[in-house]
Design an enzyme around this catalytic site. Structure first.
Site, short mmCIF file in Angstrom:
data_model
loop_
_atom_site.label_atom_id
_atom_site.label_comp_id
_atom_site.label_asym_id
_atom_site.label_seq_id
_atom_site.Cartn_x
_atom_site.Cartn_y
_atom_site.Cartn_z
CG ASP A 458 -2.27 0.61 0.96
OD1 ASP A 458 -2.35 1.46 0.05
OD2 ASP A 458 -3.23 0.27 1.68
CG ASP A 515 -9.50 1.83 -0.52
OD1 ASP A 515 -8.80 0.92 -1.01
OD2 ASP A 515 -9.08 2.60 0.36
#
Ligand code: GLA
Length: 711
Positions: A458, A515
């Site tokens: 990430d 997301d």
């Protein structure tokens, strides 16, 4: 700085032309002035005997009033001299002084499918080598290298990786801008005298627009007509600028290596301005296929070794930071019961990470959660026949971490007293050897000690203040780890799709497109990403209902059908589902396994439906095809137009079924359920031209359509 030195250079005679050929396209360049090379042709392959002199002459407009006597065209290296009004390829400073650039063309070499042109700037000696190369049938790669003269240091205030005189049919441009949880929103603009400028700042090129572009000749409502797709590969910041001048010529420039304050080049330094890829398609569907082929063949690391793309269970939207070993074991057991093949432990597992306020940088297993380390959980997961994946965010550091307390100077910072955070975190300066070595060794220790099949990598904070070096450090770090652990798959995530580029994909196996797992949002997001990237690298998860980002409640059948077209995963807790929902999800996971070889190797196409709000995707591979059609709104009419399924062999017969489970409400409206279950035999022509009448009236209705050639 040099004073008016005049390099000995062979004159490139005005009118000299160079032809490059790929299997399906031709490029023709012409020396259009003393130092200018213009693009005279970019299009489908030309006949062998094409007279290039005539081609160039027939493309020339006469001189009109109100322009220099010797009009400047800009071409592949536009420069602000002799009356050229467009954006220059380079803006240079020497000390405090702006350099009036005078790039002189010193050499052009062309051979078959590649051309290199070299310019030297007269006063600074800066050398520019521009390479155009046709790869594959319709793909062009453009790279630019710089070599600074050994006489002095300069600052490049701007430097183009690509300057492209846009061929005339391309009057419109579609760019994709986004934000967190709403990536890749397509916007089509007419190219005109008002410049369009798109720039990314702070190291998240995917949230801005400009590094994925499509040029076409209409307003984007129809999908017909030749189009040119362009991608800037760098994972750093970019600027894309398009404008049409008063003479009607449009030029695109892409600067893919941008640094705050400019790029400093010291005597003898070299710089690579990053690669730009251009692909020419007959229409938008064709362009998509060409992008997918290019990514599969040239970009993805050894894709042939990957094996089937395993179904993930990711802990983030199931448990977030509420982790303990018992909960994780229970989640893993429930996942295995659904047919999940990989269990991914997301954020929250490492030292001090009880929320997003602390811990980044301390990549040791948290003893409060895992008193005996990670191994017992990994053993449990593997005992259930799943492999194990782990979330990391290696480029970041929390001010509340042992790493930061020991090395407060390892983060990107300037000399101000405050260090502004984002999501409570700072960025590690990986261009420092000590910080780089620490992170490399911390990850290596994790991978050496544990049987980890996959990393979700990430990158949540933007890079500010940026030193321009991070993008190279990250490439190096990924490269080193890939070399040492070739079997470990890596997913690139940056708050979702914040950092997606060919440079990153060259090291990774998957991206996290967003997301946002809300299926209605996801359909649109996937529609944009799939214009460029194939399904096997686009993570697509079944999230919870209500969705934690949008708050929307959606049916499990709809969520599961949407997630099937991608690299499927689940990001919700099976324990929070009803038995019926679990059964529906289990059945879709089984369908994914049955069809993934086709979904991940076949030819992808969007299905275009006249009704707004209906999305369709289809993948064809040899004798089989699978499609999904999804209604997101409430239809104007009870019966929407039949769903047309192009791309099959018109003369062949196919057996068409609607794989179960069916959407509960809509299935009541099917005219002949038994026939849809056992299969209808229809020709490729009927499927493409007339299509199938399916109940698509109600929001959140999706159908899978399976098509198999009749033996
Ligand atoms: C980012 C990612 C999410 C999740 C969280 C964890 O937001 O995009 O998928 O991993 O971080 O903190």
């Amino acid at each position: 700085m040099r004073q008016n030195s005049s390099p000995n250079r062979p004159m490139v005679e005005r009118g000299t032309s160079w032809r490059l050929d790929g299997n399906a396209i031709t490029l023709v360049f012409v020396a259009a002035g003393r130092d200018e090379i213009d693009l005279a042709y970019l299009g489908p392959h030309l006949p062998d005997g094409e007279d290039l002199l005539a081609l160039v002459a027939a493309g020339h407009f006469g001189r009109h009033e109100n322009e220099p006597d010797d009009p400047r065209i800009g071409g592949l290296l536009p420069q602000a001299r002799d009356g050229y009004r467009g954006r220059p390829a380079f803006q240079i400073r020497s000390g405090e002084q702006a350099v009036h650039c005078d790039f002189q063309l010193v050499n052009v070499e062309a051979d078959g499918c590649r051309m290199t042109a070299m310019w030297v700037e007269k006063s600074t000696g800066l050398q520019v080598d521009l390479h155009w190369k046709i790869v594959d049938a319709r793909t062009i790669e453009v790279t630019t290298q710089l070599l600074a003269d050994d006489e002095g240091d300069i600052i490049l205030e701007s430097a183009s990786s690509l300057s492209l005189p846009l061929p005339r049919p391309f009057s419109h441009m579609t760019a994709f801008h986004g934000r967190w949880a709403r990536e890749m929103q397509a916007t089509t603009s007419r190219i005109g005298p008002q410049a369009i400028e798109m720039r990314s700042a702070n190291g998240k090129p995917g949230f801005d627009a400009g590094n994925w572009l499509i040029f076409h000749g209409d307003d984007g409502q129809k999908d017909g007509g030749e189009c040119l797709g362009i991608h800037a590969s760098s994972c750093g910041d970019h600027l894309a600028h398009v404008v049409q001048d008063q003479d009607g010529r449009a030029c695109l420039s892409i600067e893919a290596l941008r640094q705050p304050g400019g790029i400093a080049l010291n005597a003898g330094d070299t710089a690579d301005l990053g690669q730009v890829t251009l692909i020419l398609g007959d229409d938008r569907d064709h362009l998509t296929q060409l992008f997918h082929d290019h990514v599969r063949t040239h970009i993805l690391p050894l894709r042939s070794d990957w094996g089937p793309r395993k179904v993930h269970l990711n802990s983030w939207e199931a448990l977030a930071f509420d982790l303990d070993e018992t909960k994780l074991r229970t989640l893993a057991t429930a996942a295995a019961d659904l047919g999940i093949e990989r269990f991914v432990l997301d954020d929250g597992w490492f030292k001090g990470r009880r929320g997003d306020h602390a811990g980044l940088g301390d990549w040791q297993v948290d003893e409060a959660i895992f008193p005996n380390g990670l191994t017992p959980l990994i053993d449990h997961v593997q005992g259930l026949d799943m492999d194990f994946g782990l979330w990391v965010e290696p480029e970041m550091v929390s001010p509340d971490s042992d790493l930061y307390r020991a090395h407060p100077d390892w983060c990107l910072h300037d000399n101000r007293a405050d260090r502004p955070t984002e999501r409570n975190q700072l960025v590690l300066d990986l261009s420092r050897e000590d910080a780089f070595a620490y992170i490399h060794d911390a990850l290596a220790a994790l991978l050496d000690k544990h049987d980890i099949a996959y990393l979700k990598w990430d990158h949540n904070r933007r890079l500010f203040p940026d030193n321009g070096l991070q993008q190279f450090a990250i490439q190096r770090l990924l490269g080193k780890l890939r070399q040492r652990y070739p079997a470990v798959e890596i997913e690139s995530c940056s708050s979702g799709g914040g950092r997606v580029s060919f440079d990153i994909l060259q090291q990774c196996h998957r991206i996290w497109p967003s997301d946002n797992n809300d299926p209605i949002e996801r359909l649109r997001i996937m529609e944009s990403w799939t214009r460029f990237l194939p399904l096997e690298i686009l993570g697509n998860h079944v999230g919870p209902s209500p969705n934690p980002i949008t708050g929307r409640r959606t049916d499990m059948d709809f969520r599961a059908k949407v997630a099937l077209f991608g690299h499927m995963g689940v990001e919700t807790n099976p324990a929070a589902m009803s038995e019926d929902e679990r059964a529906v999800l289990r059945a879709h996971i089984a369908l994914y396994k049955q069809w993934r070889a086709l979904l991940h190797q076949g030819d992808f196409r969007q299905l275009h439906h006249p009704e707004t709000g209906i999305y369709g995707q289809m993948v064809v591979n040899g004798e089989r095809a699978l499609a999904v059609v999804a209604q997101t709104g409430f239809a104007e009419n009870f019966n929407v137009a039949p769903v047309r399924l192009p791309g099959l062999d018109a003369g062949k017969l196919y057996r068409v079924t609607l794989p179960k489970p069916w959407p509960h409400k809509a299935s009541a409206y099917l005219a002949d359920p038994a026939a849809w279950e056992s299969g209808m035999v229809l020709s490729g022509r009927v499927l493409a031209e007339r299509g199938l009448a399916l109940p698509l009236t109600h929001p959140e209705t999706a159908w899978l359509i399976a098509i198999e050639e009749k033996g």
